[in-house]
Design a protein around this motif. Sequence first.
Motif, PDB file in Angstrom:
ATOM      1  N   ARG A  21       6.371  -4.370  -7.307  1.00 44.45           N
ATOM      2  CA  ARG A  21       5.711  -5.500  -7.967  1.00 44.45           C
ATOM      3  C   ARG A  21       4.644  -6.141  -7.096  1.00 44.45           C
ATOM      4  O   ARG A  21       3.715  -6.772  -7.599  1.00 44.45           O
ATOM      5  CB  ARG A  21       6.748  -6.554  -8.388  1.00 44.45           C
ATOM      6  CG  ARG A  21       7.649  -6.075  -9.511  1.00 44.45           C
ATOM      7  CD  ARG A  21       8.492  -7.193 -10.067  1.00 44.45           C
ATOM      8  NE  ARG A  21       9.287  -6.759 -11.205  1.00 44.45           N
ATOM      9  CZ  ARG A  21       8.850  -6.719 -12.459  1.00 44.45           C
ATOM     10  NH1 ARG A  21       7.609  -7.086 -12.723  1.00 44.45           N
ATOM     11  NH2 ARG A  21       9.629  -6.318 -13.437  1.00 44.45           N
ATOM     12  N   ASN A  22       4.748  -6.018  -5.774  1.00 44.97           N
ATOM     13  CA  ASN A  22       3.748  -6.588  -4.872  1.00 44.97           C
ATOM     14  C   ASN A  22       2.710  -5.572  -4.417  1.00 44.97           C
ATOM     15  O   ASN A  22       1.896  -5.867  -3.541  1.00 44.97           O
ATOM     16  CB  ASN A  22       4.446  -7.190  -3.643  1.00 44.97           C
ATOM     17  CG  ASN A  22       5.309  -8.389  -3.999  1.00 44.97           C
ATOM     18  OD1 ASN A  22       4.923  -9.216  -4.816  1.00 44.97           O
ATOM     19  ND2 ASN A  22       6.490  -8.488  -3.398  1.00 44.97           N
ATOM     20  N   LEU A  23       2.718  -4.402  -5.015  1.00 39.09           N
ATOM     21  CA  LEU A  23       1.803  -3.347  -4.606  1.00 39.09           C
ATOM     22  C   LEU A  23       0.372  -3.681  -5.020  1.00 39.09           C
ATOM     23  O   LEU A  23       0.107  -4.085  -6.147  1.00 39.09           O
ATOM     24  CB  LEU A  23       2.230  -2.024  -5.254  1.00 39.09           C
ATOM     25  CG  LEU A  23       1.750  -0.742  -4.572  1.00 39.09           C
ATOM     26  CD1 LEU A  23       2.412  -0.601  -3.209  1.00 39.09           C
ATOM     27  CD2 LEU A  23       2.081   0.468  -5.444  1.00 39.09           C
ATOM     28  N   SER A  24      -0.568  -3.501  -4.072  1.00 38.76           N
ATOM     29  CA  SER A  24      -1.987  -3.735  -4.369  1.00 38.76           C
ATOM     30  C   SER A  24      -2.776  -2.430  -4.444  1.00 38.76           C
ATOM     31  O   SER A  24      -3.845  -2.395  -5.057  1.00 38.76           O
ATOM     32  CB  SER A  24      -2.608  -4.648  -3.300  1.00 38.76           C
ATOM     33  OG  SER A  24      -2.513  -4.052  -2.013  1.00 38.76           O
ATOM     34  N   HIS A  25      -2.279  -1.366  -3.832  1.00 38.08           N
ATOM     35  CA  HIS A  25      -2.952  -0.060  -3.907  1.00 38.08           C
ATOM     36  C   HIS A  25      -1.919   1.032  -4.126  1.00 38.08           C
ATOM     37  O   HIS A  25      -0.891   1.084  -3.451  1.00 38.08           O
ATOM     38  CB  HIS A  25      -3.734   0.249  -2.629  1.00 38.08           C
ATOM     39  CG  HIS A  25      -4.278   1.656  -2.601  1.00 38.08           C
ATOM     40  ND1 HIS A  25      -5.410   2.031  -3.287  1.00 38.08           N
ATOM     41  CD2 HIS A  25      -3.814   2.785  -1.988  1.00 38.08           C
ATOM     42  CE1 HIS A  25      -5.645   3.316  -3.091  1.00 38.08           C
ATOM     43  NE2 HIS A  25      -4.684   3.801  -2.305  1.00 38.08           N
ATOM     44  N   LEU A  26      -2.221   1.918  -5.089  1.00 41.75           N
ATOM     45  CA  LEU A  26      -1.358   3.051  -5.375  1.00 41.75           C
ATOM     46  C   LEU A  26      -2.219   4.304  -5.463  1.00 41.75           C
ATOM     47  O   LEU A  26      -3.156   4.377  -6.262  1.00 41.75           O
ATOM     48  CB  LEU A  26      -0.605   2.843  -6.694  1.00 41.75           C
ATOM     49  CG  LEU A  26       0.277   4.005  -7.167  1.00 41.75           C
ATOM     50  CD1 LEU A  26       1.360   4.315  -6.138  1.00 41.75           C
ATOM     51  CD2 LEU A  26       0.918   3.676  -8.514  1.00 41.75           C
ATOM     52  N   GLY A  27      -1.916   5.289  -4.625  1.00 40.08           N
ATOM     53  CA  GLY A  27      -2.655   6.547  -4.618  1.00 40.08           C
ATOM     54  C   GLY A  27      -1.833   7.667  -5.217  1.00 40.08           C
ATOM     55  O   GLY A  27      -0.795   8.040  -4.668  1.00 40.08           O
ATOM     56  N   LEU A  28      -2.297   8.202  -6.361  1.00 37.53           N
ATOM     57  CA  LEU A  28      -1.605   9.297  -7.046  1.00 37.53           C
ATOM     58  C   LEU A  28      -2.541  10.481  -7.287  1.00 37.53           C
ATOM     59  O   LEU A  28      -2.241  11.361  -8.105  1.00 37.53           O
ATOM     60  CB  LEU A  28      -1.044   8.812  -8.387  1.00 37.53           C
ATOM     61  CG  LEU A  28       0.058   7.754  -8.318  1.00 37.53           C
ATOM     62  CD1 LEU A  28       0.401   7.253  -9.707  1.00 37.53           C
ATOM     63  CD2 LEU A  28       1.306   8.307  -7.634  1.00 37.53           C
ATOM     64  N   HIS A  53       0.858  -1.188   0.000  1.00 36.28           N
ATOM     65  CA  HIS A  53       0.000   0.000   0.000  1.00 36.28           C
ATOM     66  C   HIS A  53       0.889   1.231   0.000  1.00 36.28           C
ATOM     67  O   HIS A  53       1.672   1.437   0.920  1.00 36.28           O
ATOM     68  CB  HIS A  53      -0.911  -0.010   1.236  1.00 36.28           C
ATOM     69  CG  HIS A  53      -1.890   1.125   1.271  1.00 36.28           C
ATOM     70  ND1 HIS A  53      -3.218   0.960   0.982  1.00 36.28           N
ATOM     71  CD2 HIS A  53      -1.722   2.438   1.565  1.00 36.28           C
ATOM     72  CE1 HIS A  53      -3.839   2.133   1.090  1.00 36.28           C
ATOM     73  NE2 HIS A  53      -2.946   3.041   1.448  1.00 36.28           N
ATOM     74  N   LEU A  54       0.752   2.067  -1.046  1.00 38.26           N
ATOM     75  CA  LEU A  54       1.545   3.289  -1.158  1.00 38.26           C
ATOM     76  C   LEU A  54       0.613   4.437  -1.517  1.00 38.26           C
ATOM     77  O   LEU A  54      -0.063   4.415  -2.546  1.00 38.26           O
ATOM     78  CB  LEU A  54       2.620   3.132  -2.236  1.00 38.26           C
ATOM     79  CG  LEU A  54       3.484   4.367  -2.522  1.00 38.26           C
ATOM     80  CD1 LEU A  54       4.246   4.786  -1.273  1.00 38.26           C
ATOM     81  CD2 LEU A  54       4.440   4.093  -3.670  1.00 38.26           C
ATOM     82  N   ASP A  55       0.585   5.451  -0.656  1.00 39.33           N
ATOM     83  CA  ASP A  55      -0.287   6.608  -0.858  1.00 39.33           C
ATOM     84  C   ASP A  55       0.574   7.857  -1.037  1.00 39.33           C
ATOM     85  O   ASP A  55       1.241   8.313  -0.113  1.00 39.33           O
ATOM     86  CB  ASP A  55      -1.235   6.788   0.329  1.00 39.33           C
ATOM     87  CG  ASP A  55      -2.332   7.804   0.035  1.00 39.33           C
ATOM     88  OD1 ASP A  55      -2.307   8.420  -1.045  1.00 39.33           O
ATOM     89  OD2 ASP A  55      -3.219   7.982   0.891  1.00 39.33           O
ATOM     90  N   LEU A  56       0.557   8.399  -2.262  1.00 38.09           N
ATOM     91  CA  LEU A  56       1.314   9.608  -2.586  1.00 38.09           C
ATOM     92  C   LEU A  56       0.379  10.737  -3.009  1.00 38.09           C
ATOM     93  O   LEU A  56       0.816  11.707  -3.630  1.00 38.09           O
ATOM     94  CB  LEU A  56       2.302   9.311  -3.726  1.00 38.09           C
ATOM     95  CG  LEU A  56       3.376   8.264  -3.445  1.00 38.09           C
ATOM     96  CD1 LEU A  56       4.147   7.933  -4.710  1.00 38.09           C
ATOM     97  CD2 LEU A  56       4.325   8.733  -2.348  1.00 38.09           C
ATOM     98  N   SER A  57      -0.885  10.622  -2.675  1.00 41.88           N
ATOM     99  CA  SER A  57      -1.869  11.609  -3.110  1.00 41.88           C
ATOM    100  C   SER A  57      -1.669  12.942  -2.395  1.00 41.88           C
ATOM    101  O   SER A  57      -1.031  13.025  -1.345  1.00 41.88           O
ATOM    102  CB  SER A  57      -3.282  11.083  -2.848  1.00 41.88           C
ATOM    103  OG  SER A  57      -3.456  10.781  -1.469  1.00 41.88           O
ATOM    104  N   HIS A  58      -2.216  13.992  -3.013  1.00 48.99           N
ATOM    105  CA  HIS A  58      -2.170  15.353  -2.467  1.00 48.99           C
ATOM    106  C   HIS A  58      -0.736  15.813  -2.220  1.00 48.99           C
ATOM    107  O   HIS A  58      -0.361  16.237  -1.136  1.00 48.99           O
ATOM    108  CB  HIS A  58      -2.990  15.443  -1.179  1.00 48.99           C
ATOM    109  CG  HIS A  58      -4.462  15.261  -1.396  1.00 48.99           C
ATOM    110  ND1 HIS A  58      -5.314  16.284  -1.738  1.00 48.99           N
ATOM    111  CD2 HIS A  58      -5.235  14.143  -1.344  1.00 48.99           C
ATOM    112  CE1 HIS A  58      -6.540  15.830  -1.862  1.00 48.99           C
ATOM    113  NE2 HIS A  58      -6.532  14.531  -1.639  1.00 48.99           N
ATOM    114  N   ASN A  59       0.084  15.705  -3.283  1.00 51.12           N
ATOM    115  CA  ASN A  59       1.427  16.255  -3.281  1.00 51.12           C
ATOM    116  C   ASN A  59       1.572  17.151  -4.517  1.00 51.12           C
ATOM    117  O   ASN A  59       0.567  17.597  -5.077  1.00 51.12           O
ATOM    118  CB  ASN A  59       2.480  15.143  -3.259  1.00 51.12           C
ATOM    119  CG  ASN A  59       2.736  14.605  -1.860  1.00 51.12           C
ATOM    120  OD1 ASN A  59       3.465  15.206  -1.079  1.00 51.12           O
ATOM    121  ND2 ASN A  59       2.123  13.464  -1.541  1.00 51.12           N
ATOM    122  N   SER A  60       2.792  17.369  -4.938  1.00 54.22           N
ATOM    123  CA  SER A  60       3.047  18.183  -6.138  1.00 54.22           C
ATOM    124  C   SER A  60       3.936  17.419  -7.108  1.00 54.22           C
ATOM    125  O   SER A  60       4.797  17.998  -7.778  1.00 54.22           O
ATOM    126  CB  SER A  60       3.718  19.510  -5.746  1.00 54.22           C
ATOM    127  OG  SER A  60       2.900  20.254  -4.868  1.00 54.22           O
TER     128      SER A  60
END
Length: 371
Positions: free
Chosen positions: A144-151, A124-131
């Motif tokens: 490769r094992n990521l199931s959720h990505l927030g952009l 789980h990687l959340d990178l939302s609300h950045n620039s």
Amino acid sequence: MRVVLVCALLSLPSLSHACPKECSCISNTKVVDCRGRGLYDIPRRLHPDTQELYLQDNRIRGLGSMAFKDIPLVRILDLSNNSITSVSPTALLGLRSLQRLSLAYNSLRELDKRLLGPIRSLSHLDLSHNSLWGLPGAIGESLRNLSHLGLAHNRLTRLDRSLLEALTHLDSLTLRGNPWRCDCQLIGLKLWLETYLFKGGVVDEVLCSQPEEMRDRDLQRVPYQLFHACMTTSYHYLFANIHHLESERLLRGHTHGNHAHPSSHALHVPIAMGEGGGGGGGGSMPECETKQKQRPVNLRHAIATVIITGVVCGIVCLMMLAAAVYGCAYAAIMAKYQKELKKNEELAAAAAQGADHATADEKEPLENAIA
């Protein structure tokens, strides 16, 4: 007395890693909660057995090298809603058990491709609300094992398709709130989204910001006809379409062994907006899916063949044009050369004639004198 001394000695290591005074610890310090404490830096003397660390709603501005070296077993790390502008490429070095990482609501503009290199368990990687302007393509090897990505809610105008194809276990993806430029360079993302949704993936929306005629239109519902200009102005459409056809062929070959219905092998291609009653219902598939008119796979191969033929014909035309220009230039140079040669010959003849007259004039007085 000896028993008391032994107990005191055994308690020294635990005292050296007591719960930081700025935080509260739960379950024998395996969960450390430092939310909303006005921290400017990562707390020190964290217990090495810490598995969850919550640091959101603070004032942290940056992450230095090996910032979490004291907690190698941490699984959840939440750094959302801080003021982080820079992250060292080695900030997460040693966190081989990290599964969830949130850097949302910060001021990140870029990520180094080495940041997540040592982490292979991240899901789980959340990178939302950045620039963020973009993501390095090489970072996909670490996800490769990521199931959720927030952009969501960054400054992305395009996204490398090779990065997305590396995320083979991705279940959900958030992309809304970015200034997507829906031109020929985004056709790869459109084709990948089609395959991703067909396999059961979940994505919110990709609303176009540019060009002006596509503003606020969802990329998934933009008809392919609007990208036909890419066939003659860019190679992106050609390579993206060929790659997409190859992926589709492999997918059909995989499902053929399960005797799936032929109509289920073809990927759904969005119908032009306005056809069939306006395409309402928020883009959901109709109940009678078998009545949908699918684009034949052979037609797609035909389109790719036509594109390749057009490219070859264009190259031939350019070669012919170059030969014509060369011929015209050669003819002009030769004409100029002949003109100058003729002029030089005329000058030489005039000079020779003048010399003959001078010789004749000199001979007349001599003959008169002799006579």
